[in-house]
Structures are given as C-alpha cells and as structure tokens.
Design an enzyme around this catalytic site. Structure first.
Site, PDB file in Angstrom:
ATOM      1  N   HIS A 112      41.551 -23.690  23.487  1.00 16.67           N
ATOM      2  CA  HIS A 112      41.091 -23.219  24.799  1.00 16.67           C
ATOM      3  C   HIS A 112      41.368 -24.240  25.910  1.00 16.67           C
ATOM      4  O   HIS A 112      41.140 -23.934  27.088  1.00 16.67           O
ATOM      5  CB  HIS A 112      39.600 -22.902  24.770  1.00 16.67           C
ATOM      6  CG  HIS A 112      39.246 -21.759  23.878  1.00 16.67           C
ATOM      7  ND1 HIS A 112      39.829 -20.519  23.989  1.00 16.67           N
ATOM      8  CD2 HIS A 112      38.365 -21.667  22.839  1.00 16.67           C
ATOM      9  CE1 HIS A 112      39.332 -19.708  23.064  1.00 16.67           C
ATOM     10  NE2 HIS A 112      38.457 -20.390  22.348  1.00 16.67           N
ATOM     11  N   HIS A 151      39.233 -15.987  18.618  1.00 18.91           N
ATOM     12  CA  HIS A 151      39.307 -16.014  20.081  1.00 18.91           C
ATOM     13  C   HIS A 151      40.748 -16.247  20.530  1.00 18.91           C
ATOM     14  O   HIS A 151      41.484 -17.005  19.894  1.00 18.91           O
ATOM     15  CB  HIS A 151      38.425 -17.131  20.645  1.00 18.91           C
ATOM     16  CG  HIS A 151      37.001 -17.052  20.208  1.00 18.91           C
ATOM     17  ND1 HIS A 151      36.515 -17.777  19.139  1.00 18.91           N
ATOM     18  CD2 HIS A 151      35.967 -16.325  20.677  1.00 18.91           C
ATOM     19  CE1 HIS A 151      35.231 -17.507  18.973  1.00 18.91           C
ATOM     20  NE2 HIS A 151      34.873 -16.616  19.880  1.00 18.91           N
TER      21      HIS A 151
END
Length: 283
Positions: A112, A151
């Site tokens: 991320h 994710h």
C-alpha cells in the site's frame, strides 16, 4: 528453499493492532519446526528506497513526523521498515542466484506504500523496491508482480503504472480497502472478487491472470504474498482453505520462472500454516 527472517521485526507493535508481531513470530516457529532454513536480511540502502519513493516520504518515515491511523509512527519504524525492504531485496537476489523460490517472512508489509504516501500498515513498498533494483542493476529486463493479498496493492500500481518493464496483476476483494483496483489500467491488470468467493472461483480467476504472465514472458516473478484471503481472516471475506495456497503455489511454479515472494497480509495465528501450504506448492 530459504526463508528470509530476522527477530528484529518483532520488536515493534501496538496492542490490538491486527498487523501484530505475534502473527509473524508464530509463523516463524511453525516453519522452523517444519525444517525450513532461514537467512538474515541486511538493511536497504537509501538509493534503493529512492528508486520507488520520493525523498519526502523517506524523510517522513525517517523522522517519524507523520500521523496515520493504520500505520502508526512507531519508535524506530524507519529501522524496521528498512530491514523489511532489505529482506525483499535478499529474497530477489537469492532467487536469481540459486534459481529457487525464496520467501521473505518480515514485517512491516509494503504494497500500500506508493511513491509519496504510506498507509495500510505499509511504510516502504518492499516488493517494488526489490523489483526496481533488479531492473536497475540489469539482473532482469522484465518482471511480473503478482499480488495475491486480499487488498488491492494501490501503492505498487501507483509506482509501476505505465512502466513497460513491469506487469502488475492483482486478485483482491472489492469493494474493500483501499477502494482501488476495480478496473485494469494499461500494464496493471486487476481482478476484483466478491465477498464470499471460494477456492474454485478464485483459482479460475488466477488461471486467467496467469495467461497474461505467460504472454508477457517475464524474466522474474515477484509475489506480494498476502494470506488474508484465508476464510478465518478477520479483515476480509474470502473463503480460501489451507490447501488453496498449495494449489496457488503450484500454479505459479508451473510458469517455470524465477520467483520470490514477500509477506503482505494475513492476520490470524494460522498464518504460518497458510504459508507452509503455499511453499509446499513450490517444492
């Protein structure tokens, strides 16, 4: 097969935070009992960080002068994040040198973290740093990054979008954090999955995604190996079983490319067993 690990990565944490040292500690103990051998990582150098991150982000992590609810400014977080990034580079180097799969069992995770921003438990993008170094040092010409975390790796996509030497592929739950990855863009191929997706559907999507890898014909595959697709994970709603990860490993191995994997998510104490089945797929 070697696993990259240092107990230093257990020395930070926050009570109640899902990205806990216990998840990695228990995984190390499980894999050690299964007979795996471990290598100690070295720290990443700043030049390698700056290949994918801005000077501003590096200085922010170094100083601890930031606030992020998911990714706290832990004391000495630059030290731990630099060691985790260094482990990813070692996994890449070992994979290319020994022509065998290598796995980085370190924290914090990385996918991320974008060029300019940290978040989602991530400070530096470990996989991106290793891939960029492999290309810069002319160890390889083309790389596929396969992201199997639940994710979407928004940071990895941000770093490599439009890079003709890299193909990024992600299978992830959607809608879900961080809310990106609904559609494919240029060299970034996204496969959103609905909550409740089980092994059969997941593997069908993966098979389709791997056709892109074959067509691209990379010199190296880097896997963002998240195990929060496991059915008991508290932060997601996919339904993979332990045995699913062995099948995933076998499918990646069948591509017959040098491959290294870097731990991303996975937030149960079953993480070690998930990793074990994944590694079995490569053996």
């Amino acid at each position: 097969m070697k696993i990259i690990y240092s107990p230093e990565c257990l020395r930070y944490g926050q009570k109640g935070h899902p990205e806990s040292p216990e998840r990695v500690k228990s995984s190390y103990n499980f894999l050690k009992e299964e007979g795996y051998k471990f290598l100690r990582p070295e720290f990443v150098i700043e030049q390698d960080l700056l290949e994918v991150h801005s000077k501003e982000l590096v200085e922010k992590v170094k100083s601890g002068n930031f606030f992020n609810f998911d990714s706290p400014a832990y004391e000495n977080i630059f030290y731990y994040a630099s060691l985790s990034a260094g482990a990813s580079i070692l996994a890449m180097n070992e994979c290319l040198k020994k022509k065998e799969h290598c796995f980085s069992l370190m924290r914090p995770p990385g996918h991320h973290a974008s060029k300019d921003n940290l978040g989602g438990f991530c400070y530096f993008n470990n996989v991106a740093i290793a891939v960029a170094k492999a290309i810069r040092d002319e160890k390889v010409k083309k790389v596929t990054i396969l992201d199997i975390d639940v994710h979407h790796g928004n940071g990895t996509q941000d770093i490599f979008l439009n890079n003709k030497k890299v193909v990024y592929i992600s299978l992830h739950q959607f809608p879900h954090y961080p809310g990106t990855g609904l559609k494919s863009e240029k060299n970034c191929f996204n496969y959103p999955l609905s909550a409740g997706t089980k092994e059969k559907t997941y593997l069908e999507k993966l098979k389709k995604a791997l056709r892109i890898v074959k067509k691209f014909n990379p010199d190296l595959i880097a896997v963002s190996a998240g195990f929060d697709t496991y059915k008991k994970d508290p932060l997601s709603s996919l339904e993979l079983e332990f045995e699913s990860y062995e099948k995933i490993g076998k499918m990646i191995k069948a591509l017959e490319k040098p491959t290294f994997s870097v731990l991303e998510g996975g937030y149960t104490l079953d993480l070690g067993r998930c990793i074990y089945f994944y590694l079995k797929g490569f053996e």
